[in-house]
Design an enzyme around this catalytic site. Structure first.
Site, short mmCIF file in Angstrom:
data_model
loop_
_atom_site.label_atom_id
_atom_site.label_comp_id
_atom_site.label_asym_id
_atom_site.label_seq_id
_atom_site.Cartn_x
_atom_site.Cartn_y
_atom_site.Cartn_z
N LYS A 123 0.84 -1.20 0.00
CA LYS A 123 0.00 0.00 0.00
C LYS A 123 0.87 1.26 0.00
O LYS A 123 0.69 2.17 -0.79
CB LYS A 123 -0.93 0.01 1.21
N ASP A 141 -6.31 0.97 1.06
CA ASP A 141 -6.33 1.16 2.52
C ASP A 141 -7.70 0.72 3.03
O ASP A 141 -8.50 0.15 2.30
CB ASP A 141 -6.01 2.61 2.88
#
Length: 219
Positions: A123, A141
């Site tokens: 991420k 996320d």
């Protein structure tokens, strides 16, 4: 409920884009190194909290050498108000060391290189490549995952990696980075975890979660 087709997914993404046309990374930074540090600090923590800490932090530490030279305890104190500050301080010192040893103190542009750095997962690497270097990417996320699952773009049981891959398949590449920020804003300010704004949501008809919530409130 079957998963959204590419066409239905893009209809939803277009509505979200209209709601949040200006969506962008909310972590305040002025170069790729500051962004990398800010994203590492933001793990399991709000961008707003990180933005309170980074102005002083970035004044004091401007390059990888600055983080390496300071005692660990001092760096911990500087980021103390942020969750997991002890492990994050260790990660920042370690990744700063790696940047100097392997990348001449520069943040690498390639995601595969970024992932090798301490405290940097997929991420974080996606955010840095997308925001700092303009490489199309979708960083998943909690907001992106929640919205994708509630809208039926992905399956409830999908892993974060599966959510990322599904979104990459259903959204054209040139829209990945914008859609990523728009999904975050939609999840952060509208389709919230605890109290989503289902009643005034333009996507409620195609949202399995929203229709259930509204029925519960009516009955």
């Amino acid at each position: 409920m079957s998963l959204k087709s590419k066409k239905k997914t893009m209809e939803a993404i277009d509505v979200i884009a209209e709601l949040f046309p200006e969506a962008e990374c909310e972590l305040v930074h002025s170069n790729p190194f500051e962004l990398l540090i800010a994203v590492v600090l933001s793990a399991q923590c709000t961008d707003a909290l990180v933005n309170k800490v980074t102005p002083q932090l970035f004044k004091k530490y401007q390059k990888p050498e600055d983080y390496i030279q300071v005692p660990l305890e001092e760096l911990e104190q500087d980021i103390r108000s942020i969750g997991l500050f002890r492990s994050k301080a260790k990660h920042i010192k370690k990744l700063s060391q790696s940047l100097l040893e392997s990348y001449n103190g520069e943040v690498p542009k390639a995601r595969d290189e970024l992932i090798k750095l301490a405290g940097v997962g997929r991420k974080t690497a996606n955010v840095v490549t997308s925001v700092a270097f303009g490489v199309p990417a979708i960083a998943v996320d909690t907001h992106v995952e929640r919205v994708s699952k509630r809208l039926g773009i992905c399956r409830w049981k999908d892993s974060v990696r599966e959510v990322e891959e599904t979104l990459m398949k259903k959204i054209p590449q040139e829209r990945w980075s914008d859609s990523h920020h728009q999904l975050i804003f939609f999840g952060r300010y509208h389709c919230k975890a605890q109290s989503p704004k289902c009643i005034q949501c333009p996507l409620v008809d195609m949202c399995r979660e929203g229709t259930k919530r509204i029925k519960r409130n009516v009955s």
